[in-house]
Write a protein that holds these residues in place. Structure first.
Motif, PDB file in Angstrom:
ATOM      1  N   ARG A 370     -20.561 -36.267  21.691  1.00 37.91           N
ATOM      2  CA  ARG A 370     -19.414 -37.051  22.175  1.00 37.91           C
ATOM      3  C   ARG A 370     -18.130 -36.640  21.465  1.00 37.91           C
ATOM      4  O   ARG A 370     -17.060 -36.649  22.054  1.00 37.91           O
ATOM      5  CB  ARG A 370     -19.666 -38.542  21.948  1.00 37.91           C
ATOM      6  CG  ARG A 370     -20.740 -39.118  22.843  1.00 37.91           C
ATOM      7  CD  ARG A 370     -21.005 -40.582  22.523  1.00 37.91           C
ATOM      8  NE  ARG A 370     -22.270 -41.012  23.115  1.00 37.91           N
ATOM      9  CZ  ARG A 370     -23.236 -41.634  22.453  1.00 37.91           C
ATOM     10  NH1 ARG A 370     -23.083 -41.931  21.166  1.00 37.91           N
ATOM     11  NH2 ARG A 370     -24.342 -41.964  23.062  1.00 37.91           N
ATOM     12  N   LYS A 371     -18.238 -36.284  20.193  1.00 38.69           N
ATOM     13  CA  LYS A 371     -17.054 -35.825  19.450  1.00 38.69           C
ATOM     14  C   LYS A 371     -16.470 -34.591  20.110  1.00 38.69           C
ATOM     15  O   LYS A 371     -15.267 -34.351  20.042  1.00 38.69           O
ATOM     16  CB  LYS A 371     -17.439 -35.516  18.002  1.00 38.69           C
ATOM     17  CG  LYS A 371     -16.501 -36.180  17.072  1.00 38.69           C
ATOM     18  CD  LYS A 371     -16.644 -36.001  15.616  1.00 38.69           C
ATOM     19  CE  LYS A 371     -15.967 -37.185  14.946  1.00 38.69           C
ATOM     20  NZ  LYS A 371     -16.904 -38.005  14.214  1.00 38.69           N
ATOM     21  N   ARG A 372     -17.335 -33.818  20.762  1.00 44.59           N
ATOM     22  CA  ARG A 372     -16.858 -32.649  21.484  1.00 44.59           C
ATOM     23  C   ARG A 372     -16.664 -32.963  22.966  1.00 44.59           C
ATOM     24  O   ARG A 372     -16.693 -32.093  23.818  1.00 44.59           O
ATOM     25  CB  ARG A 372     -17.827 -31.479  21.261  1.00 44.59           C
ATOM     26  CG  ARG A 372     -17.874 -31.075  19.785  1.00 44.59           C
ATOM     27  CD  ARG A 372     -18.522 -29.722  19.529  1.00 44.59           C
ATOM     28  NE  ARG A 372     -19.940 -29.698  19.790  1.00 44.59           N
ATOM     29  CZ  ARG A 372     -20.515 -29.077  20.828  1.00 44.59           C
ATOM     30  NH1 ARG A 372     -19.764 -28.431  21.704  1.00 44.59           N
ATOM     31  NH2 ARG A 372     -21.802 -29.099  20.995  1.00 44.59           N
ATOM     32  N   ALA A 373     -16.461 -34.264  23.272  1.00 46.29           N
ATOM     33  CA  ALA A 373     -16.066 -34.723  24.617  1.00 46.29           C
ATOM     34  C   ALA A 373     -17.146 -34.512  25.677  1.00 46.29           C
ATOM     35  O   ALA A 373     -16.839 -34.376  26.863  1.00 46.29           O
ATOM     36  CB  ALA A 373     -14.753 -34.088  25.055  1.00 46.29           C
ATOM     37  N   ILE A 374     -18.410 -34.507  25.255  1.00 45.83           N
ATOM     38  CA  ILE A 374     -19.513 -34.393  26.213  1.00 45.83           C
ATOM     39  C   ILE A 374     -20.151 -35.774  26.410  1.00 45.83           C
ATOM     40  O   ILE A 374     -20.712 -36.333  25.465  1.00 45.83           O
ATOM     41  CB  ILE A 374     -20.579 -33.402  25.701  1.00 45.83           C
ATOM     42  CG1 ILE A 374     -19.941 -32.035  25.407  1.00 45.83           C
ATOM     43  CG2 ILE A 374     -21.730 -33.279  26.699  1.00 45.83           C
ATOM     44  CD1 ILE A 374     -20.858 -31.085  24.657  1.00 45.83           C
ATOM     45  N   PRO A 375     -20.068 -36.344  27.607  1.00 39.48           N
ATOM     46  CA  PRO A 375     -20.651 -37.680  27.846  1.00 39.48           C
ATOM     47  C   PRO A 375     -22.169 -37.633  27.646  1.00 39.48           C
ATOM     48  O   PRO A 375     -22.866 -36.870  28.315  1.00 39.48           O
ATOM     49  CB  PRO A 375     -20.287 -37.971  29.304  1.00 39.48           C
ATOM     50  CG  PRO A 375     -19.100 -37.102  29.583  1.00 39.48           C
ATOM     51  CD  PRO A 375     -19.341 -35.853  28.787  1.00 39.48           C
ATOM     52  N   THR A 376     -22.654 -38.430  26.724  1.00 39.40           N
ATOM     53  CA  THR A 376     -24.034 -38.308  26.265  1.00 39.40           C
ATOM     54  C   THR A 376     -24.688 -39.672  26.127  1.00 39.40           C
ATOM     55  O   THR A 376     -24.075 -40.624  25.649  1.00 39.40           O
ATOM     56  CB  THR A 376     -24.072 -37.605  24.889  1.00 39.40           C
ATOM     57  OG1 THR A 376     -23.369 -36.361  24.982  1.00 39.40           O
ATOM     58  CG2 THR A 376     -25.501 -37.345  24.446  1.00 39.40           C
ATOM     59  N   GLU A 377     -25.963 -39.731  26.529  1.00 44.24           N
ATOM     60  CA  GLU A 377     -26.759 -40.945  26.378  1.00 44.24           C
ATOM     61  C   GLU A 377     -28.031 -40.585  25.616  1.00 44.24           C
ATOM     62  O   GLU A 377     -28.570 -39.493  25.773  1.00 44.24           O
ATOM     63  CB  GLU A 377     -27.113 -41.487  27.779  1.00 44.24           C
ATOM     64  CG  GLU A 377     -27.993 -42.719  27.766  1.00 44.24           C
ATOM     65  CD  GLU A 377     -28.297 -43.250  29.174  1.00 44.24           C
ATOM     66  OE1 GLU A 377     -27.692 -42.752  30.140  1.00 44.24           O
ATOM     67  OE2 GLU A 377     -29.147 -44.151  29.283  1.00 44.24           O
ATOM     68  N   VAL A 378     -28.511 -41.513  24.816  1.00 49.31           N
ATOM     69  CA  VAL A 378     -29.797 -41.338  24.161  1.00 49.31           C
ATOM     70  C   VAL A 378     -30.854 -42.018  25.028  1.00 49.31           C
ATOM     71  O   VAL A 378     -30.635 -43.127  25.528  1.00 49.31           O
ATOM     72  CB  VAL A 378     -29.771 -41.944  22.747  1.00 49.31           C
ATOM     73  CG1 VAL A 378     -31.160 -41.889  22.108  1.00 49.31           C
ATOM     74  CG2 VAL A 378     -28.753 -41.217  21.889  1.00 49.31           C
ATOM     75  N   SER A 379     -31.990 -41.374  25.203  1.00 49.76           N
ATOM     76  CA  SER A 379     -33.046 -41.950  26.043  1.00 49.76           C
ATOM     77  C   SER A 379     -33.394 -43.354  25.548  1.00 49.76           C
ATOM     78  O   SER A 379     -33.602 -43.565  24.352  1.00 49.76           O
ATOM     79  CB  SER A 379     -34.290 -41.068  26.005  1.00 49.76           C
ATOM     80  OG  SER A 379     -35.354 -41.723  26.670  1.00 49.76           O
ATOM     81  N   PRO A 380     -33.464 -44.335  26.459  1.00 46.91           N
ATOM     82  CA  PRO A 380     -33.749 -45.696  26.012  1.00 46.91           C
ATOM     83  C   PRO A 380     -35.199 -45.868  25.538  1.00 46.91           C
ATOM     84  O   PRO A 380     -35.491 -46.819  24.832  1.00 46.91           O
ATOM     85  CB  PRO A 380     -33.473 -46.549  27.257  1.00 46.91           C
ATOM     86  CG  PRO A 380     -33.570 -45.610  28.406  1.00 46.91           C
ATOM     87  CD  PRO A 380     -33.162 -44.262  27.889  1.00 46.91           C
ATOM     88  N   THR A 381     -36.080 -44.962  25.930  1.00 47.01           N
ATOM     89  CA  THR A 381     -37.466 -45.073  25.465  1.00 47.01           C
ATOM     90  C   THR A 381     -37.896 -43.749  24.843  1.00 47.01           C
ATOM     91  O   THR A 381     -37.282 -42.703  25.077  1.00 47.01           O
ATOM     92  CB  THR A 381     -38.437 -45.371  26.626  1.00 47.01           C
ATOM     93  OG1 THR A 381     -38.607 -44.173  27.400  1.00 47.01           O
ATOM     94  CG2 THR A 381     -37.943 -46.490  27.504  1.00 47.01           C
ATOM     95  N   SER A 382     -38.982 -43.834  24.053  1.00 47.68           N
ATOM     96  CA  SER A 382     -39.585 -42.607  23.534  1.00 47.68           C
ATOM     97  C   SER A 382     -40.881 -42.338  24.299  1.00 47.68           C
ATOM     98  O   SER A 382     -41.877 -41.918  23.722  1.00 47.68           O
ATOM     99  CB  SER A 382     -39.833 -42.739  22.030  1.00 47.68           C
ATOM    100  OG  SER A 382     -40.508 -43.962  21.753  1.00 47.68           O
ATOM    101  N   ALA A 383     -40.844 -42.601  25.592  1.00 45.97           N
ATOM    102  CA  ALA A 383     -42.005 -42.322  26.442  1.00 45.97           C
ATOM    103  C   ALA A 383     -42.235 -40.815  26.494  1.00 45.97           C
ATOM    104  O   ALA A 383     -41.458 -40.031  25.955  1.00 45.97           O
ATOM    105  CB  ALA A 383     -41.756 -42.873  27.840  1.00 45.97           C
ATOM    106  N   LYS A 384     -43.321 -40.413  27.170  1.00 41.58           N
ATOM    107  CA  LYS A 384     -43.599 -38.975  27.338  1.00 41.58           C
ATOM    108  C   LYS A 384     -42.371 -38.272  27.904  1.00 41.58           C
ATOM    109  O   LYS A 384     -41.631 -38.834  28.699  1.00 41.58           O
ATOM    110  CB  LYS A 384     -44.777 -38.800  28.309  1.00 41.58           C
ATOM    111  CG  LYS A 384     -46.102 -39.112  27.665  1.00 41.58           C
ATOM    112  CD  LYS A 384     -47.251 -38.820  28.627  1.00 41.58           C
ATOM    113  CE  LYS A 384     -48.560 -39.266  28.006  1.00 41.58           C
ATOM    114  NZ  LYS A 384     -49.569 -39.588  29.031  1.00 41.58           N
ATOM    115  N   PHE A 385     -42.193 -36.993  27.510  1.00 42.19           N
ATOM    116  CA  PHE A 385     -40.995 -36.273  27.934  1.00 42.19           C
ATOM    117  C   PHE A 385     -40.857 -36.245  29.458  1.00 42.19           C
ATOM    118  O   PHE A 385     -39.746 -36.287  29.990  1.00 42.19           O
ATOM    119  CB  PHE A 385     -41.010 -34.845  27.373  1.00 42.19           C
ATOM    120  CG  PHE A 385     -40.709 -34.796  25.902  1.00 42.19           C
ATOM    121  CD1 PHE A 385     -39.882 -35.746  25.302  1.00 42.19           C
ATOM    122  CD2 PHE A 385     -41.250 -33.798  25.102  1.00 42.19           C
ATOM    123  CE1 PHE A 385     -39.600 -35.703  23.946  1.00 42.19           C
ATOM    124  CE2 PHE A 385     -40.967 -33.757  23.736  1.00 42.19           C
ATOM    125  CZ  PHE A 385     -40.145 -34.706  23.161  1.00 42.19           C
ATOM    126  N   GLY A 386     -41.982 -36.165  30.154  1.00 46.47           N
ATOM    127  CA  GLY A 386     -41.928 -36.158  31.618  1.00 46.47           C
ATOM    128  C   GLY A 386     -41.198 -37.389  32.141  1.00 46.47           C
ATOM    129  O   GLY A 386     -40.368 -37.310  33.058  1.00 46.47           O
TER     130      GLY A 386
END
Lengths: 441, 441
Positions: A370-386
């Motif tokens: 975000r500091k480099r102006a990239i809109p970013t979200e963290v996954s709300p769960t740590s479910a399987k990567f799929g």
């Protein structure tokens, strides 16, 4: 509590539609500022007496009353504004000592009208207005300038071409008076209905309401049917052989408008002598517009020159302005999916979470992006990567970020390609950084 | 018509103040989108029964009535929203089938409250809200995430530092119940007044309204006076020797919040056990905030976790969110000139007009500059150049453009320096291109 149903006349968008709306509003704002207009935002309410001063719309006003007001305490003295012109007039008078004239302002706000919902009209909608207001006088050249601001703004939107149709009140008034019709305002109001009711009904109304003879009605309709892309309309009107200083003055102005505007933006303005505008405060150029292929929408951008809308008795503030019916355009281009957003969310990157104990690391990665102006979200769960990838896919987020034993990696989930990245320098392409708004299929 | 006077409680800005407001709103929006929140905009009105469902603010609602409504036609069934949480709840229920959960939304809009003007409160003001809403469940980590979004957003504004003060409803409820106070909601409402009325009055109110013994009142006040920048508050509360599962759960959450938030943004969140929030729908973390040096403003950013604000009977939509009181901040920073704009207009260049016959040439120059994204105005008059320069000077426009026999030239009117330019490539510096917003003195 009652079941939830949408309120007729109060449009709202899902997030993807709102992205289109934001893009449209941003583009209008940017263009107005390029043309050196200052933004103002006025309160939603005006004193009712001020709203009523512009008589004919009185029935459409929403009055305000406080729920717990004691009897007689609230005198129904405030109402929601139904356009942005009445608030501009009040703002100019209230602040004239602090404004520089000519005052160039734009204003993009919601307005409210208590239309009956069965008419299918909006009761809450967005208007985008530009006006130039002078003190005591205002040069004619602004009547050429202002429609071009709107053509420039509208041409930057992902919508079909818009052409301004213009006439001049002095032409209409001079012409009507020269053929012996004295109730100019009523005649204008009848001619204003031509597109809706057709020439036969207009003839009948002219006979009934302004006592026009068949000849007068025929001449009025002949004038209204003149429409040219250049100044040749003037020859056709002069061929009537009428003599009126006001008519001549109006013709000169309309010629200057059509020639001046098309010299700067070819095809921007046509002379269209049926343009009347119902409101009685216009005194010079009047404008409407047509959105190509969507004529059924009616005018999406209208306005005109007014000499005395704004006055405090001592000083007058003549102006010229136009207003874009933003919600009318949006209702069409979002509603019919003429224009769509490339994804539903602002997010460019979803940072995957390996397990909850590593969430803090993912959050740090996100803050750095975000500091480099990239809109970013963290996954709300740590479910399987799929599942985490599916989360991104459903929203149209193009990239998923992984912290692996081999270092930081990014997957483009559209191609499935995954590659090692330097977290301090990797950037998505400009086309992927923000949702793109595009016209058409 | 009555003399024009400002309407108390409805703030409006002159164009220079509006530039500051736009900058603030743009920065908030940009930050919210960097944090992957989607914009929504809801209509200004909600059914009154929905507004009233959140009981305690009922007296502040503005109802709508159409001026020309026949008797009995309008049943006073619509009111202006007084916050952005009630509309969010309704929007989520109305559109739940079309939204992806957890739903991350931001919303920056005006709200209205029929406050009595003599209280010096706003009746129309802007709020900026972020919320994450889950379907049926919502992970605790969002209670750490959301206040950090606001700290990030507020830290990008040209205003003093903002710190979030947080507590947790489970701590308060568990504590009160453990010491034998059963009317938790009323106790919270009394504690919420601590800053305003002081500990003695709070003690009296606790005795009077929730029948607290002197010991219970003392313990309640001791809890409220705990404030720590780290997790040490937990030890102090455990020292009371109370036993309650709810209290323990709340303490764990508040420790996680304070430690998690400060690990990502040091100094962002302090535990402050007097934070109660009057509204009864909060069920976990609750947040208020302090603008450094302006504590008298009260909280400028508040919110919390709610488990059951949004429900349709079958499904529940728990959420967590905070709201920035934008107008409260703007009133201070614009009103006291803490923050100012470098000029009053968006214009970077005024194109001078030699005489009216050359206005079309000036307009062409202006269109070319705007194509290169330079905000440009053409001089409204062809008066002497000294007057045209004065026109620019009064508005703070830095450059005046001249067409001379020696070609195109630009004058920086601050230095008086005039230089020949290539009209296709000349650019003002970035600092001159747009008005700069700076924190003053």
């Amino acid at each position: 509590m009652a079941k939830i149903v949408p309120l007729s006349g109060f449009p709202e968008w899902l997030p993807a539609g709102r992205l289109v709306e934001q893009k449209v509003l941003d583009t209008l704002r940017e263009t107005f500022e390029l043309h050196a207009f200052s933004s103002i935002e006025t309160r939603a309410v005006e004193p009712v007496e001020r709203l009523l001063a512009k008589g004919e719309t009185s029935k459409e006003i929403y009055l305000l009353r406080r729920l717990q007001a004691s009897t007689g305490q609230d005198k129904d003295d405030l109402g929601l504004h139904f356009d942005l012109t009445v608030p501009l007039a009040r703002y100019v008078l209230e602040n004239s000592g602090h404004l520089d004239f000519p005052f160039r302002r734009y204003q993009i706000q919601k307005v409210w009208r208590g239309e009956r919902p069965q008419d299918g009209r909006f009761r809450e909608f967005i208007q985008a207005d530009v006006d130039v207001v002078g003190q005591d006088s205002l040069a004619f050249h602004h009547e050429i300038e202002l429609p071009l601001v709107m053509v420039d703004a509208l041409s930057r939107l992902p919508i079909p071409r818009v052409t301004i149709h213009a006439s001049n009140r002095k032409v209409a008034q001079g012409f009507y008076e020269a053929i012996g019709l004295t109730d100019v305002e009523q005649t204008l109001r009848i001619v204003d209905k031509l597109d809706k009711v057709g020439p036969d009904v207009v003839s009948e109304l002219l006979a009934r309401d302004v006592h026009a003879t068949p000849d007068q009605a025929r001449l009025t309709l002949e004038l209204a049917q003149i429409q040219t892309a250049d100044a040749s309309f003037a020859d056709r009107i002069q061929a009537f052989g009428l003599h009126s200083d006001l008519l001549d003055e109006g013709l000169n102005e309309l010629v200057d408008l059509v020639e001046g505007a098309n010299a700067l933006i070819p095809g921007s303005v046509v002379a269209d002598l049926k343009i009347a505008r119902g409101l009685d405060y216009y005194t010079g150029s009047v404008y409407e517009s047509v959105l190509e292929g969507h004529a059924d929408l009616g005018s999406v951008c209208s306005g005109g020159r007014y000499d005395s809308l704004v006055s405090d008795g001592k000083r007058t503030f003549p102006g010229v302005g136009l207003s874009i019916g933003v919600s009318r355009i949006l209702g069409r281009i979002i509603g019919q999916k003429v224009v769509t957003a490339s994804r539903k969310v602002p997010t460019a990157v979803l940072v995957a979470v390996n397990d909850e104990s590593e969430r803090a690391h993912a959050e740090k990665t996100a803050f750095a992006l975000r500091k480099r102006a990239i809109p970013t979200e963290v996954s709300p769960t740590s479910a399987k990567f799929g599942k985490q990838i599916k989360y991104a896919d459903r929203r149209g987020i193009p990239f998923v970020w992984f912290s692996t034993d081999d270092g930081e990696q990014v997957k483009d989930i559209r191609t499935g390609e995954q590659f090692a990245v330097d977290p301090d320098t990797w950037m998505p392409s400009l086309a992927d950084l923000h949702p793109q708004i595009t016209a058409g299929e």
